[in-house]
Scaffold this motif. Structure first.
Motif, short mmCIF file in Angstrom:
data_model
loop_
_atom_site.label_atom_id
_atom_site.label_comp_id
_atom_site.label_asym_id
_atom_site.label_seq_id
_atom_site.Cartn_x
_atom_site.Cartn_y
_atom_site.Cartn_z
N TRP A 1 0.83 -1.21 0.00
CA TRP A 1 0.00 0.00 0.00
C TRP A 1 0.86 1.25 0.00
O TRP A 1 0.60 2.19 -0.77
N LEU A 2 1.88 1.29 0.84
CA LEU A 2 2.75 2.48 0.92
C LEU A 2 3.49 2.69 -0.40
O LEU A 2 3.65 3.83 -0.86
N GLU A 3 3.94 1.61 -1.01
CA GLU A 3 4.64 1.74 -2.29
C GLU A 3 3.68 2.21 -3.38
O GLU A 3 4.02 3.07 -4.21
N ARG A 4 2.49 1.65 -3.40
CA ARG A 4 1.48 2.08 -4.38
C ARG A 4 1.13 3.54 -4.19
O ARG A 4 0.99 4.29 -5.16
N GLU A 5 1.01 3.98 -2.93
CA GLU A 5 0.66 5.37 -2.65
C GLU A 5 1.74 6.31 -3.16
O GLU A 5 1.46 7.34 -3.78
N SER A 6 3.00 5.96 -2.93
CA SER A 6 4.11 6.79 -3.40
C SER A 6 4.14 6.87 -4.92
O SER A 6 4.31 7.95 -5.51
N LEU A 7 3.95 5.73 -5.57
CA LEU A 7 3.96 5.70 -7.04
C LEU A 7 2.78 6.48 -7.60
O LEU A 7 2.91 7.23 -8.58
N ALA A 8 1.60 6.34 -6.98
CA ALA A 8 0.42 7.05 -7.45
C ALA A 8 0.59 8.56 -7.31
O ALA A 8 0.22 9.32 -8.21
N GLU A 9 1.14 9.00 -6.19
CA GLU A 9 1.35 10.44 -6.01
C GLU A 9 2.34 10.97 -7.02
O GLU A 9 2.15 12.05 -7.60
N ASN A 10 3.40 10.21 -7.27
CA ASN A 10 4.42 10.63 -8.24
C ASN A 10 3.85 10.73 -9.65
O ASN A 10 4.20 11.64 -10.41
N ARG A 11 2.95 9.83 -9.99
CA ARG A 11 2.38 9.82 -11.34
C ARG A 11 1.06 10.60 -11.42
O ARG A 11 0.51 10.72 -12.51
N ASP A 12 0.58 11.09 -10.28
CA ASP A 12 -0.70 11.81 -10.21
C ASP A 12 -1.82 10.96 -10.82
O ASP A 12 -2.52 11.37 -11.75
N VAL A 13 -1.98 9.79 -10.25
CA VAL A 13 -3.04 8.90 -10.69
C VAL A 13 -3.66 8.27 -9.46
O VAL A 13 -2.99 8.07 -8.44
N ALA A 14 -4.95 7.98 -9.52
CA ALA A 14 -5.61 7.34 -8.38
C ALA A 14 -4.96 6.00 -8.10
O ALA A 14 -4.72 5.22 -9.03
N PRO A 15 -4.63 5.69 -6.84
CA PRO A 15 -3.93 4.44 -6.53
C PRO A 15 -4.63 3.20 -7.08
O PRO A 15 -3.97 2.29 -7.58
N GLY A 16 -5.95 3.17 -7.01
CA GLY A 16 -6.67 2.00 -7.48
C GLY A 16 -6.54 1.76 -8.96
O GLY A 16 -6.82 0.65 -9.44
N ARG A 17 -6.12 2.77 -9.72
CA ARG A 17 -5.92 2.58 -11.15
C ARG A 17 -4.59 1.88 -11.44
O ARG A 17 -4.39 1.37 -12.55
N LEU A 18 -3.67 1.91 -10.49
CA LEU A 18 -2.41 1.18 -10.64
C LEU A 18 -2.64 -0.29 -10.30
O LEU A 18 -2.45 -1.16 -11.15
N ILE A 19 -3.02 -0.53 -9.06
CA ILE A 19 -3.29 -1.89 -8.57
C ILE A 19 -4.51 -1.78 -7.66
O ILE A 19 -4.50 -1.02 -6.69
N PRO A 20 -5.55 -2.56 -7.88
CA PRO A 20 -6.74 -2.46 -7.01
C PRO A 20 -6.47 -3.06 -5.63
O PRO A 20 -5.57 -3.88 -5.45
N ASP A 21 -7.28 -2.64 -4.68
CA ASP A 21 -7.14 -3.15 -3.32
C ASP A 21 -7.22 -4.68 -3.28
O ASP A 21 -6.48 -5.34 -2.53
N ALA A 22 -8.12 -5.24 -4.05
CA ALA A 22 -8.30 -6.70 -4.03
C ALA A 22 -7.01 -7.42 -4.40
O ALA A 22 -6.72 -8.51 -3.89
N ALA A 23 -6.20 -6.81 -5.29
CA ALA A 23 -4.94 -7.42 -5.68
C ALA A 23 -3.93 -7.38 -4.53
O ALA A 23 -3.15 -8.32 -4.35
N LEU A 24 -3.94 -6.31 -3.76
CA LEU A 24 -3.04 -6.24 -2.61
C LEU A 24 -3.36 -7.35 -1.61
O LEU A 24 -2.47 -7.99 -1.05
N ILE A 25 -4.64 -7.56 -1.37
CA ILE A 25 -5.07 -8.61 -0.44
C ILE A 25 -4.67 -9.98 -0.98
O ILE A 25 -4.15 -10.84 -0.25
N ALA A 26 -4.90 -10.20 -2.28
CA ALA A 26 -4.57 -11.49 -2.88
C ALA A 26 -3.07 -11.76 -2.82
O ALA A 26 -2.63 -12.89 -2.54
N ALA A 27 -2.26 -10.75 -3.07
CA ALA A 27 -0.80 -10.92 -3.01
C ALA A 27 -0.34 -11.20 -1.59
O ALA A 27 0.58 -12.00 -1.37
N ALA A 28 -0.96 -10.54 -0.61
CA ALA A 28 -0.59 -10.78 0.79
C ALA A 28 -0.92 -12.21 1.20
O ALA A 28 -0.22 -12.80 2.03
#
Length: 430
Positions: free
Chosen positions: A252-279
């Motif tokens: 989540w923290l990595e996605r947040e940093s990347l999303a802020e840097n690219r100015d894109v909604a975090p869920g458009r990079l990787i959805p929450d469901a994918a973070l849960i599945a990877a964990a």
């Protein structure tokens, strides 16, 4: 020709006694002054400020964001309309702030619909109202069954508003003309709506209630930063292991940093469901990662090594997050009979009585008193229960004066003489 509509009427009712048909709402398709050009220069901003300052009465205000598209909740269009000034559409992106507009509206009442949604992004632009009227909240307190802008305009003004662009990407440039027309119409009739709602509130004796609520919204402090914001990840409740939580935190923290840097909604990079599945799966290679549900698209494949580093960090860290963070909130109410029977009795007695009072006032119970506030005072009441201590406790918890006046007598009586809990057998049968 037989009219089937009258044939089906009960025989005891004369067709002439039928209520007149409700007229179809009139579509509101074009601003009365046309679609104004978008202000995007310093000179245009000064013109807008001068015009709005010279207007009269309250100002209708709205803001459009790019939720789900861009990072954060900043405004990408600000709409204002005031009698004598007309409608102004302002692109805030070229400006550091909109302080000239805020200064032009000093002392002016703002009309917004669902103000809590727009005030934060307007505040980022230096815009803060000196007085506020929230048409959505007014509709709730007035007891209207539907309080979205479209339904409330239709029921009170007989007009229909199109909402087809409400979820658009408002960071698009240039903004299409149909979007601008839609944006201008959002502030077209807010002033008339305010007058109609004031009449309803005044007739029902609830105008003062609403004014207190508006002021509470206007003066509310900014919320404190959320502890562990990664815990907002949808589906987190599925995890039962601290190592898995560490994986979600890292991703989540990595996605947040990347999303802020690219100015894109975090869920458009990787959805929450994918973070849960990877964990849950904890893949160790890029091919394994890309087979994890939700890890598809450019941000998954191109940034695969980035996500694997996050998972590796979670595997080796000794800083494992706790399953739950301490909270001052009461436990779930369903557990109260076992944890504190007296508290359960207080809540079970006061809750339906507060609901009845809300019904008498013709408003949602959560507007009379939030369920969380009632739970808190029932779980930890004053050591001495009387009208004065209950009133003080409600005020300390944030209840407005009108809420204290309406609910403190009910709560006092309920806490002094709580009803017994239903037996477990009776509760099971019901």
């Amino acid at each position: 020709m037989t009219d089937s509509r009258t044939d089906s009427l009960p025989e005891t009712r004369d067709a002439g006694d039928l209520d007149p048909p409700v007229p179809e709402p009139t579509p509101l398709t074009q601003p009365r002054d046309g679609v104004p050009p978008v202000v995007h220069t310093d000179a245009g901003l000064r013109r807008a400020a001068r015009a709005l300052a010279a207007g009269t009465g309250p100002v209708s205000v709205d803001a459009e964001r790019a939720s789900g598209f861009r990072y954060g909740q900043r405004a990408f269009l600000v709409q204002l309309r005031r009698e004598g000034a007309g409608t102004w559409l302002i692109d805030p992106v070229p400006f550091q702030d909109l302080l000239p507009i805020n200064e032009a509206l000093s002392g002016v009442e703002w009309i917004l619909h669902a103000a809590t949604q727009d005030l934060p992004c307007l505040g980022e632009l230096g815009m803060h109202p000196d007085a506020l009227f929230d048409t959505e909240l007014a509709g709730r307190i007035a007891g209207l069954p539907r309080v979205g802008l479209g339904p409330i305009v239709e029921s009170l003004l007989g007009l229909s508003l199109a909402k087809e662009h409400s979820a658009a990407d408002w960071s698009t440039r240039p903004l299409p003309e149909p979007w601008l027309r839609y944006a201008a119409l959002d502030v077209e009739v807010l002033d008339e709506l305010r007058l109609a709602l004031m009449d309803l509130l005044r007739e029902s004796g609830k105008l003062d209630f609403a004014l207190e609520e508006f002021e509470a919204i206007r003066t509310a402090p900014a919320p404190a930063p959320r502890v562990d914001p990664w815990r907002r990840t949808s589906g987190l409740h599925q995890l039962r292991d601290r190592r898995q939580l560490a994986a979600v935190r890292s991703l989540w923290l990595e996605r947040e940093s990347l999303a802020e840097n690219r100015d894109v909604a975090p869920g458009r990079l990787i959805p929450d469901a994918a973070l849960i599945a990877a964990a849950k799966a904890m893949p160790t290679t890029v091919p394994q990662l890309l087979k994890t549900p939700g890890f598809h698209g450019r941000a998954a494949s191109k940034e695969g090594p980035r996500w694997l580093r996050c998972l590796q960090q979670a595997r080796t860290t000794e800083d494992l997050p706790p399953m739950h963070i301490p909270s001052s909130a009461p436990p779930p109410a369903r557990t109260w009979p076992d944890k504190d029977e007296a508290a359960a009795r207080r809540l079970n007695t006061a809750k339906p009585r507060i609901a009845r009072r809300a019904e008498e006032l013709d408003m949602p119970v959560e507007n009379l008193l939030t369920p969380d506030l009632l739970r808190r005072i029932a779980w930890r009441p004053p050591s001495r229960i009387d009208p004065e201590t209950i009133e003080a406790a409600l005020r300390e918890l944030g209840a407005r004066p009108w809420q204290v006046e309406q609910t403190s007598p009910i709560i006092t009586v309920a806490f002094l003489d709580p009803e017994p809990l239903p037996s477990k057998r009776a509760a099971t049968r019901s």
